[in-house]
Scaffold this motif. Structure first.
Motif, PDB file in Angstrom:
ATOM      1  N   GLN A   1      10.440   3.008 -11.016  1.00  0.00           N
ATOM      2  CA  GLN A   1       9.500   1.929 -11.337  1.00  0.00           C
ATOM      3  C   GLN A   1      10.179   0.572 -11.155  1.00  0.00           C
ATOM      4  OE1 GLN A   1       6.398   2.150 -11.576  1.00  0.00           O
ATOM      5  NE2 GLN A   1       6.082   4.285 -12.049  1.00  0.00           N
TER       6      GLN A   1
ATOM      7  N   LYS B   1       0.834  -1.204   0.000  1.00  0.00           N
ATOM      8  CA  LYS B   1       0.000   0.000   0.000  1.00  0.00           C
ATOM      9  C   LYS B   1       0.868   1.254   0.000  1.00  0.00           C
ATOM     10  CE  LYS B   1      -4.121  -1.933   2.174  1.00  0.00           C
ATOM     11  NZ  LYS B   1      -4.994  -1.937   3.349  1.00  0.00           N
TER      12      LYS B   1
ATOM     13  N   ILE C   1       3.930   5.770  -5.519  1.00  0.00           N
ATOM     14  CA  ILE C   1       3.814   5.885  -6.975  1.00  0.00           C
ATOM     15  C   ILE C   1       2.851   7.008  -7.323  1.00  0.00           C
ATOM     16  CG2 ILE C   1       2.953   4.743  -9.062  1.00  0.00           C
ATOM     17  CD1 ILE C   1       3.968   2.093  -7.871  1.00  0.00           C
ATOM     18  N   GLN C   2       1.691   7.015  -6.681  1.00  0.00           N
ATOM     19  CA  GLN C   2       0.690   8.039  -6.960  1.00  0.00           C
ATOM     20  C   GLN C   2       1.188   9.421  -6.545  1.00  0.00           C
ATOM     21  OE1 GLN C   2      -2.863   6.693  -5.022  1.00  0.00           O
ATOM     22  NE2 GLN C   2      -3.189   5.024  -6.467  1.00  0.00           N
ATOM     23  N   LEU C   3       1.815   9.511  -5.380  1.00  0.00           N
ATOM     24  CA  LEU C   3       2.339  10.782  -4.909  1.00  0.00           C
ATOM     25  C   LEU C   3       3.405  11.310  -5.860  1.00  0.00           C
ATOM     26  CD1 LEU C   3       2.549  12.986  -2.732  1.00  0.00           C
ATOM     27  CD2 LEU C   3       4.237  11.537  -1.583  1.00  0.00           C
ATOM     28  N   ASN C   4       4.296  10.434  -6.273  1.00  0.00           N
ATOM     29  CA  ASN C   4       5.375  10.808  -7.188  1.00  0.00           C
ATOM     30  C   ASN C   4       4.803  11.370  -8.482  1.00  0.00           C
ATOM     31  OD1 ASN C   4       8.066  11.010  -8.047  1.00  0.00           O
ATOM     32  ND2 ASN C   4       7.995   9.012  -9.000  1.00  0.00           N
ATOM     33  N   GLU C   5       3.830  10.699  -9.044  1.00  0.00           N
ATOM     34  CA  GLU C   5       3.221  11.158 -10.289  1.00  0.00           C
ATOM     35  C   GLU C   5       2.516  12.501 -10.106  1.00  0.00           C
ATOM     36  OE1 GLU C   5       0.715   7.907 -11.432  1.00  0.00           O
ATOM     37  OE2 GLU C   5       2.393   6.692 -12.128  1.00  0.00           O
ATOM     38  N   LYS C   6       1.785  12.647  -9.017  1.00  0.00           N
ATOM     39  CA  LYS C   6       1.067  13.901  -8.779  1.00  0.00           C
ATOM     40  C   LYS C   6       2.027  15.059  -8.561  1.00  0.00           C
ATOM     41  CE  LYS C   6      -3.207  11.984  -6.943  1.00  0.00           C
ATOM     42  NZ  LYS C   6      -4.072  11.847  -5.777  1.00  0.00           N
TER      43      LYS C   6
ATOM     44  N   ASN D   1       3.661  16.005 -11.921  1.00  0.00           N
ATOM     45  CA  ASN D   1       2.696  16.630 -12.833  1.00  0.00           C
ATOM     46  C   ASN D   1       2.308  18.034 -12.372  1.00  0.00           C
ATOM     47  OD1 ASN D   1       2.658  14.421 -14.535  1.00  0.00           O
ATOM     48  ND2 ASN D   1       0.886  13.499 -13.554  1.00  0.00           N
TER      49      ASN D   1
ATOM     50  N   SER E   1       2.320   1.753  -3.445  1.00  0.00           N
ATOM     51  CA  SER E   1       1.284   2.287  -4.326  1.00  0.00           C
ATOM     52  C   SER E   1       1.053   3.770  -4.058  1.00  0.00           C
ATOM     53  CB  SER E   1      -0.009   1.503  -4.128  1.00  0.00           C
ATOM     54  OG  SER E   1      -1.025   2.015  -4.937  1.00  0.00           O
ATOM     55  N   ALA E   2       1.034   4.138  -2.806  1.00  0.00           N
ATOM     56  CA  ALA E   2       0.846   5.547  -2.448  1.00  0.00           C
ATOM     57  C   ALA E   2       2.023   6.388  -2.929  1.00  0.00           C
ATOM     58  CB  ALA E   2       0.671   5.690  -0.935  1.00  0.00           C
TER      59      ALA E   2
END
Length: 177
Positions: A114, A34, A40-45, A48, A37-38
């Motif tokens: 990744q 978890k 990964i999402q934080l990194n992308e946000k 961006n 996954s968090a």
């Protein structure tokens, strides 16, 4: 019989303890998954949002400056018009060059993170990810300063040239009245 019963109870107790440990390890692995996954999402946000904001501000600034500057042709001395054009074009070129460098560098960073996150989930994955992210941030901030200083200096030079000209012109007009 009593010793057999005690041995059997002891064996059952040991097996239950082992199962409890395995369940706890599975829980920890799920927590790590978890967290990965968090991350990964934080990194992308983060990437961006930061890119979008910076690019919006820079594009608006350059577009505004170029739009205003282009209306001054023939209204200000040619040397000033050319000096402002050179300074702002140099600034824009540096900014675009940085964006291209950052694009390739970010893609490389994303591939490496990744690969880290694709490993079998364990607690070290989080530490590896955090270290890779910190290393990338530290290096990119150092390189960005190499681009930032001349980008800002040349952009501000163009703006100050125009501001200075307008201030001197205004002072001349005021002194005539």
């Amino acid at each position: 019989m009593n010793s057999e019963w005690e041995r059997w109870c002891h064996d059952i107790h040991r097996m239950v303890d082992d199962l409890v440990k395995q369940v706890e390890e599975m829980k920890q692995e799920q927590i790590v998954e978890k967290q990965i996954s968090a991350f990964i999402q934080l990194n992308e946000k983060l990437m961006n949002n930061a890119n979008a904001y910076t690019n919006l501000i820079m594009v608006a600034g350059y577009a505004g400056y170029f739009a205003f500057w282009s209306t001054l042709s023939g209204k200000i001395p040619i040397w000033l018009f050319n000096a402002c054009g050179l300074a702002i074009t140099f600034s824009l070129t540096l900014f675009i060059t940085w964006e291209i460098v950052k694009m390739f560098w970010s893609a490389k960073h994303m591939r490496s993170t990744q690969a880290i996150l694709a490993k079998r989930p364990h607690a070290n994955v989080i530490a590896e990810f955090e270290k890779a992210f910190q290393d990338f941030s530290t290096r990119s901030q150092k390189v960005w300063l190499v681009f930032l200083v001349p980008t800002v200096v040349s952009g501000m030079t163009a703006a100050c040239l125009l501001l200075g000209y307008f201030c001197l012109s205004l002072a001349g007009v005021i002194s005539l009245t």
